[in-house]
Design a protein around this motif. Structure first.
Motif, mmCIF file in Angstrom:
data_model
loop_
_atom_site.group_PDB
_atom_site.id
_atom_site.type_symbol
_atom_site.label_atom_id
_atom_site.label_comp_id
_atom_site.label_asym_id
_atom_site.label_seq_id
_atom_site.Cartn_x
_atom_site.Cartn_y
_atom_site.Cartn_z
ATOM 1 N N ASP A 25 6.011 -5.180 5.933
ATOM 2 C CA ASP A 25 6.489 -5.871 4.728
ATOM 3 C C ASP A 25 5.780 -7.203 4.527
ATOM 4 O O ASP A 25 5.444 -7.576 3.399
ATOM 5 N N ILE A 26 5.542 -7.933 5.612
ATOM 6 C CA ILE A 26 4.821 -9.212 5.516
ATOM 7 C C ILE A 26 3.405 -8.964 5.002
ATOM 8 O O ILE A 26 2.910 -9.693 4.132
ATOM 9 N N VAL A 27 2.751 -7.936 5.515
ATOM 10 C CA VAL A 27 1.408 -7.579 5.046
ATOM 11 C C VAL A 27 1.452 -7.275 3.553
ATOM 12 O O VAL A 27 0.618 -7.763 2.775
ATOM 13 N N ASP A 28 2.446 -6.501 3.122
ATOM 14 C CA ASP A 28 2.557 -6.132 1.703
ATOM 15 C C ASP A 28 2.830 -7.347 0.824
ATOM 16 O O ASP A 28 2.180 -7.534 -0.214
ATOM 17 N N ARG A 29 3.800 -8.178 1.220
ATOM 18 C CA ARG A 29 4.164 -9.345 0.402
ATOM 19 C C ARG A 29 3.007 -10.330 0.259
ATOM 20 O O ARG A 29 2.857 -10.976 -0.784
ATOM 21 N N ASN A 30 2.189 -10.442 1.301
ATOM 22 C CA ASN A 30 1.079 -11.386 1.263
ATOM 23 C C ASN A 30 -0.233 -10.756 0.810
ATOM 24 O O ASN A 30 -1.265 -11.411 0.806
ATOM 25 N N ARG A 31 -0.124 -9.493 0.434
ATOM 26 C CA ARG A 31 -1.279 -8.742 -0.087
ATOM 27 C C ARG A 31 -2.463 -8.742 0.879
ATOM 28 O O ARG A 31 -3.618 -8.853 0.467
ATOM 29 N N TYR A 32 -2.155 -8.640 2.182
ATOM 30 C CA TYR A 32 -3.217 -8.495 3.178
ATOM 31 C C TYR A 32 -3.720 -7.066 3.113
ATOM 32 O O TYR A 32 -3.035 -6.165 2.644
ATOM 33 N N GLY A 33 -4.889 -6.853 3.647
ATOM 34 C CA GLY A 33 -5.451 -5.510 3.624
ATOM 35 C C GLY A 33 -5.882 -5.138 2.225
ATOM 36 O O GLY A 33 -5.692 -5.888 1.270
ATOM 37 N N ASP A 34 -6.473 -4.014 2.103
ATOM 38 C CA ASP A 34 -6.963 -3.529 0.817
ATOM 39 C C ASP A 34 -6.062 -2.379 0.368
ATOM 40 O O ASP A 34 -5.907 -1.404 1.096
ATOM 41 N N PRO A 35 -5.479 -2.495 -0.829
ATOM 42 C CA PRO A 35 -4.597 -1.418 -1.289
ATOM 43 C C PRO A 35 -5.310 -0.074 -1.467
ATOM 44 O O PRO A 35 -4.669 0.957 -1.559
ATOM 45 N N GLU A 36 -6.634 -0.093 -1.488
ATOM 46 C CA GLU A 36 -7.404 1.148 -1.600
ATOM 47 C C GLU A 36 -7.571 1.848 -0.260
ATOM 48 O O GLU A 36 -7.966 3.008 -0.208
ATOM 49 N N TRP A 37 -7.302 1.161 0.832
ATOM 50 C CA TRP A 37 -7.426 1.761 2.157
ATOM 51 C C TRP A 37 -6.330 2.797 2.362
ATOM 52 O O TRP A 37 -5.280 2.754 1.708
ATOM 53 N N SER A 38 -6.522 3.655 3.320
ATOM 54 C CA SER A 38 -5.488 4.628 3.678
ATOM 55 C C SER A 38 -4.250 3.921 4.218
ATOM 56 O O SER A 38 -3.128 4.340 3.961
ATOM 57 N N TYR A 39 -4.461 2.839 4.973
ATOM 58 C CA TYR A 39 -3.361 2.035 5.545
ATOM 59 C C TYR A 39 -3.737 0.567 5.418
ATOM 60 O O TYR A 39 -4.836 0.178 5.788
ATOM 61 N N ARG A 40 -2.802 -0.239 4.948
ATOM 62 C CA ARG A 40 -3.086 -1.668 4.793
ATOM 63 C C ARG A 40 -3.136 -2.387 6.124
ATOM 64 O O ARG A 40 -3.735 -3.460 6.231
ATOM 65 N N SER A 41 -2.472 -1.829 7.150
ATOM 66 C CA SER A 41 -2.448 -2.463 8.468
ATOM 67 C C SER A 41 -2.129 -1.423 9.534
ATOM 68 O O SER A 41 -1.706 -0.299 9.214
#
Length: 173
Positions: A25-41
């Motif tokens: 959830d922290i990764v999602d809220r802070n928009r870490y990772g690339d939303p185009e990846w299979s997994y953001r983290s």
């Protein structure tokens, strides 16, 4: 009715999955990772593919290896006992001895989902992670697979190979 031991293990299982969800959830809220990846983290990967493994005492023929070197210890043990079907596994482990705090860890699993932990003694109460079937992905330099971003990046960015993860263990709900 569950015994006190199994009630504690159930509670620790929830602690581990909730911890991973919180970090995802922290990764999602802070928009870490690339939303185009299979997994953001790695947390997202674990939520999709993670399994619980059954803790047990380390077999007497498996040596206790040095503390704080779990990744290398797990790889070394998986190679040494590969003829028994041992796989490298990585994720989080949690025990009452560590105040119920999930800790990144690596261990081995047998084909029936039983943990063989060459590092911790006593073993953890809960093991949650992924069993990796492809030895080419086992981190042989002492670092982790999921805990090392550069090593994990191809897994996050690209779809996981269908046969990369073992199907041993119990899925979380």
């Amino acid at each position: 009715m569950a015994s006190n031991g199994s009630a504690l293990v159930d509670a620790l299982e929830h602690v581990v999955v909730d911890y991973i969800r919180m970090n995802a959830d922290i990764v999602d809220r802070n928009r870490y990772g690339d939303p185009e990846w299979s997994y953001r983290s790695a947390y997202h990967l674990l939520l999709d593919h993670g399994r619980f493994f059954t803790p047990t005492a380390r077999p007497s023929d498996v040596s206790k290896l040095p503390d704080r070197f779990c990744y290398q210890n797990a790889v070394t043990t998986a190679y040494a006992y590969g003829d028994h079907g041992l796989l490298y596994a990585e994720g989080f482990a949690c025990s009452r001895a560590a105040a119920g705090i999930p800790i990144q860890h690596a261990w081995c699993v047998l084909p029936d989902g039983t943990v063989v932990d060459p590092t911790w003694e006593p073993t953890a109460d809960v093991y949650f992670g992924v069993a990796v079937t492809d030895p080419a992905l086992w981190p042989s330099d002492g670092g982790g697979l999921l805990s090392d971003f550069e090593r994990c990046l191809p897994l996050l960015r690209d779809r996981l190979p269908a046969d990369m993860l073992g199907s041993v263990g119990r899925k979380h709900s």
